[in-house]
Write a protein that holds these residues in place. Structure first.
Motif, short mmCIF file in Angstrom:
data_model
loop_
_atom_site.label_atom_id
_atom_site.label_comp_id
_atom_site.label_asym_id
_atom_site.label_seq_id
_atom_site.Cartn_x
_atom_site.Cartn_y
_atom_site.Cartn_z
N VAL A 30 -12.30 0.25 14.07
CA VAL A 30 -11.27 0.30 15.24
C VAL A 30 -10.26 -0.97 15.30
N VAL A 31 -11.25 -1.96 15.46
CA VAL A 31 -10.57 -3.36 15.72
C VAL A 31 -9.50 -3.65 14.60
N SER A 32 -9.93 -3.58 13.28
CA SER A 32 -9.15 -3.99 12.26
C SER A 32 -7.97 -2.84 12.12
N GLY A 33 -8.24 -1.61 12.39
CA GLY A 33 -7.13 -0.69 12.44
C GLY A 33 -6.05 -0.90 13.28
N ALA A 34 -6.52 -1.36 14.65
CA ALA A 34 -5.59 -1.70 15.57
C ALA A 34 -4.73 -3.05 15.31
N MET A 39 -5.16 0.00 7.65
CA MET A 39 -6.59 0.52 7.50
C MET A 39 -6.97 1.84 7.89
N PHE A 40 -6.05 2.36 8.75
CA PHE A 40 -6.34 3.85 9.07
C PHE A 40 -5.90 4.80 7.98
N GLN A 41 -5.06 4.29 6.71
CA GLN A 41 -4.73 5.45 5.89
C GLN A 41 -5.96 5.94 5.29
N ALA A 285 -14.11 -7.63 4.10
CA ALA A 285 -13.51 -8.27 3.09
C ALA A 285 -11.95 -7.70 2.95
N SER A 286 -12.11 -6.47 2.95
CA SER A 286 -10.57 -5.51 2.89
C SER A 286 -9.73 -5.98 4.10
N PHE A 287 -10.21 -5.97 5.42
CA PHE A 287 -9.55 -6.21 6.49
C PHE A 287 -9.09 -7.91 6.30
N VAL B 223 -9.55 -5.51 -6.91
CA VAL B 223 -10.15 -5.04 -5.46
C VAL B 223 -9.10 -5.58 -4.32
N VAL B 224 -8.73 -7.00 -4.73
CA VAL B 224 -7.85 -7.52 -3.53
C VAL B 224 -6.33 -6.70 -3.58
N MET B 225 -5.79 -6.36 -4.93
CA MET B 225 -4.69 -5.76 -5.00
C MET B 225 -4.76 -4.20 -4.24
N ALA B 226 -5.96 -3.53 -4.65
CA ALA B 226 -6.08 -2.23 -3.97
C ALA B 226 -5.81 -2.40 -2.45
N ASP B 227 -6.44 -3.42 -1.54
CA ASP B 227 -6.10 -3.45 -0.22
C ASP B 227 -4.78 -3.84 -0.15
N LEU B 228 -4.06 -4.72 -0.72
CA LEU B 228 -2.65 -5.05 -0.56
C LEU B 228 -1.76 -3.81 -0.82
N ILE B 229 -2.11 -3.00 -1.77
CA ILE B 229 -1.28 -1.72 -1.96
C ILE B 229 -1.36 -0.75 -0.60
N ALA B 230 -2.69 -0.70 -0.14
CA ALA B 230 -2.82 -0.19 1.16
C ALA B 230 -1.76 -0.74 2.41
N ALA B 231 -1.96 -2.04 2.31
CA ALA B 231 -1.16 -2.72 3.53
C ALA B 231 0.40 -2.47 3.18
N TYR B 232 0.74 -2.50 2.06
CA TYR B 232 2.09 -2.85 2.03
C TYR B 232 2.73 -1.75 0.94
N PRO B 233 3.71 -0.71 1.54
CA PRO B 233 4.07 0.45 0.85
C PRO B 233 5.31 -0.12 -0.37
#
Lengths: 322, 357
Positions: A30-34, A39-41, A285-287, B223-233
């Motif tokens: 919730v925090v990281s999504g905010a 993160m919410f996708q 790590a993802s956040f 792994v890092v790129m997969a996160d960046l893909i989610a963050a940046y369309p």
């Protein structure tokens, strides 16, 4: 004062009911999504679950050893060596998949038996025994490859770690199935009861007839086999051999288990909570990547959370006892 | 030995490098290497041969080091009349062990010490001691603090970063959103490369969405790129100083069904193989790669032999590596070899097959 106690008790009650780690997983989400709505996708949730699978399978094995009152620092070495050997034997050909998998299973089994003998028969402290084994495995990988890993996986093998079934990552499904099986073994079988007893108090367990050495030995073999399975999954995910692939799991495998609430002193914890621990570590790590937090800060947060988890679980256990 | 190194000559050399054309490299990378001398000439005191050469390797745990070592051994074998002994010691990534290793080589009274330092500051003193003893000292690949060594050979990562930045900016038509993936957290090589790239981006409309550590490992980068893909369309380009990162990032894009985009990196075979496999279905896929040549060890050994024979070399030999793009990648790709091969190499295929099994 009473209301504060009331709130405290109800919070502890809530945490006890659903498990502290799941509260932490949802809280962090919730925090990281905010902070970072990405993160919410749904895609990102699936991505986290896929990446968490590799750590999750390895940490599932680490849980067995920690429940037995030990620790396995050779899991990182097993992951690296399995990655190297699988890519080498497969050599890009689907026909070689069974041979590669069999060789990796045998390798992990040998490492587990080696750890078990060193710890239970030779009486070497688990930390030293498995650290030594890790050095042997990494050294072995270096000698085997001469520093230059070769080979690669077959395209068909990539489906295991990188593919999906009904929209869910297949690695995640494998992880959850393995975790469910191990959770059942630890909760519903004689071995499981022996494991908790041997970890909590090996002397008392021995006195009531628990085969302590054999139980602890099996835990090491299980940890090594699951590290091997995790190694095969991550190899399938990336498709190429790398001498540095296992290193990250030295810390994170222990972190996931401890954050899940398994006590380093043995006898307390659960495999299901480790599933939450693995998700938490991966989520963090993802956040940090999405929120552009540096790797250094990620390590600081990870280390601090391990220490905080130990303190928090101890406090909860005391509150429960009182 | 005489040495004249000034900041001005170094800067002038760096500027010359930045302007050097990014030409294709022919079959023998060393014969065609662009090497810029910096900091004046050093003249050796002739010693009677055959000589004993020591090599203190900081560590040996990756395919770059394996190829670098093979290139050194091959070169030493080609000069066997001049070289009585090649003593190789491995620091195993340990700063203290490497200092002890070099002390050991001094005690063995070798004539020259080649060295890839684990830490440019940690080995500075022991190399100074060796130099004072009359040993020719040749750090290469990674720089050593001060100048109390005989001669240095290596690339200029800032300059490499500038070239990669210029290429990426051009590939994107001067505007777009990019992400960056570097090596190990806190390493000076990525920092210097990235500094050069930021310089190259000045005056363009390139927006850097994120710069992350990816450990020069495909799995970490994916792994890092997969996160960046989610963050940046929208990600129009990927900056990397190593192409293991670029390969992992491309695999993440493919897994997410996103189109491949222009990437930078080095001469990692895996990326060239990926390009060969996917170029037909990926119209935007493009790459600009600059190697960190594994044959730097050959340049270092040749410098040592020249000095021991009484000849002269530059205080610093700055190597300008070849630039690899889709236009010339066929000269480099090793289609039937593992991803881990660094293709800007002087080793023949038979030797590579031996190294990579």
């Amino acid at each position: 004062m009473q209301s504060r106690h009331g709130f405290g008790n109800s919070l502890i009650g809530l945490i006890n009911r659903i498990g502290a780690v799941w509260v932490a997983v949802i809280g962090l989400y919730v925090v990281s999504g905010a902070i970072s709505p990405a993160m919410f996708q749904i895609g990102q949730v699936l991505n986290i679950l896929q990446v968490a699978a590799f750590l999750g399978v390895i940490a599932c094995g680490q849980t067995l050893v920690l429940l037995a009152g030990g620790i396995d620092l050779s899991q990182a070495g097993v992951v690296t060596l399995v990655n190297i050997v699988a890519a080498e034997i497969m050599g890009g050909h689907a026909a070689n998949i069974p041979a590669a998998v069999a060789a990796c299973v045998l390798l992990a089994l040998a490492v587990g038996v080696g750890n078990a003998i060193t710890v239970t028969r030779l009486g070497v402290t688990p930390l030293i025994a498995t650290l030594g084994m890790n050095a042997i495995l990494y050294g072995g990988a270096l000698v085997y490859t001469g520093g230059a890993p070769h080979g690669g996986i077959a395209a068909a093998f990539a489906g295991i770690g990188a593919g999906s079934v009904f929209g869910l990552p297949s690695a995640t499904l494998i992880w959850l199935a393995l975790s469910a099986a191990v959770a059942w073994i630890t909760r519903a079988t004689a071995f499981g009861r022996a494991l908790y007893a041997a970890g909590a108090n090996p002397v008392a367990a021995h006195l009531v007839g628990v085969p302590v050495a054999r139980t602890i030995g099996i835990a090491y073999v299980g940890a090594s086999l699951l590290a091997g399975a995790g190694g095969l999954l991550i190899t399938s995910y990336i498709g190429a051999p790398s001498l540095g692939i296992g290193e990250q799991f030295t810390l994170t495998s222990v972190a996931a288990v401890v954050i899940g609430g398994t006590a380093l002193s043995g006898g307390i914890g659960s495999v299901v909570a480790t599933v939450g621990g693995a998700i938490f570590v991966t989520e963090l790590a993802s956040f940090t990547t999405i929120a552009r937090i540096s790797t250094g800060m990620q390590y600081v947060a990870q280390g601090a959370l391990i220490a905080l988890s130990v303190l928090a679980y101890r406090a909860v256990a005391r509150a429960r006892a009182a | 030995m005489t040495v004249k190194a000034t900041r001005r000559t170094m800067l002038a050399g760096a500027a010359a490098l930045a302007l050097a054309p990014l030409a294709a490299r022919a079959a023998d990378p060393i014969a065609n290497a662009k090497i810029t001398p910096l900091g004046g000439m050093v003249t050796g005191k002739q010693k009677k041969g055959p000589w004993r050469i020591g090599f203190s390797n900081g560590f040996s745990g990756n395919s770059w080091r394996a190829m670098c070592l093979a290139a050194l051994k091959q070169e030493a074998a080609a000069h066997k009349a001049q070289i009585a002994d090649l003593i190789i010691v491995d620091g195993q990534g340990d700063i203290t062990k490497q200092v002890n290793d070099i002390e050991g080589l001094i005690n063995q009274q070798v004539d020259a010490i080649l060295c890839i330092p684990n830490s440019g500051s940690a080995v500075a003193n022991v190399l100074r001691d060796a130099t004072k003893e009359g040993i020719v000292t040749v750090p290469f690949n990674l720089p050593v603090d001060g100048e109390a060594w005989t001669t240095y050979a290596g690339t200029d990562p800032t300059n490499k970063g500038m070239a990669l930045g210029q290429w990426l900016a051009k590939a994107l038509g001067g505007k777009g959103k990019i992400v960056g993936l570097g090596g190990l957290p806190g390493n000076s090589y990525t920092a210097a490369c990235w500094a050069g790239t930021k310089e190259a981006f000045k005056g363009t409309d390139i927006e850097v969405l994120a710069m992350k550590d990816a450990f020069w490992e495909e799995d970490r980068a994916k792994v890092v790129m997969a996160d960046l893909i989610a963050a940046y369309p929208q990600i129009d380009g990927i900056w990397c100083d190593g192409a293991q990162d670029a390969t992992g990032a491309c695999k993440a894009l493919l897994a997410a069904n996103r189109p491949l985009v222009p990437v930078t990196g080095d001469d990692y075979n895996g990326l060239l193989k990926l390009y060969a496999a996917d170029k037909a279905s990926q119209p935007k896929f493009d790459f600009g790669l600059m190697s960190e040549p594994t044959w730097e060890s050959v340049i270092a050994l040749r410098a040592a032999l020249t000095l021991l024979g009484g000849g002269s070399v530059a205080k610093r030999q700055i190597i300008q590596p070849g630039f690899i793009t889709p236009a010339n990648y066929r000269q480099y790709i090793k289609a039937d070899m593992p991803d881990g091969v660094f293709v800007d190499t002087n080793l023949d295929d038979a030797t590579l097959k031996r190294i990579f099994g």
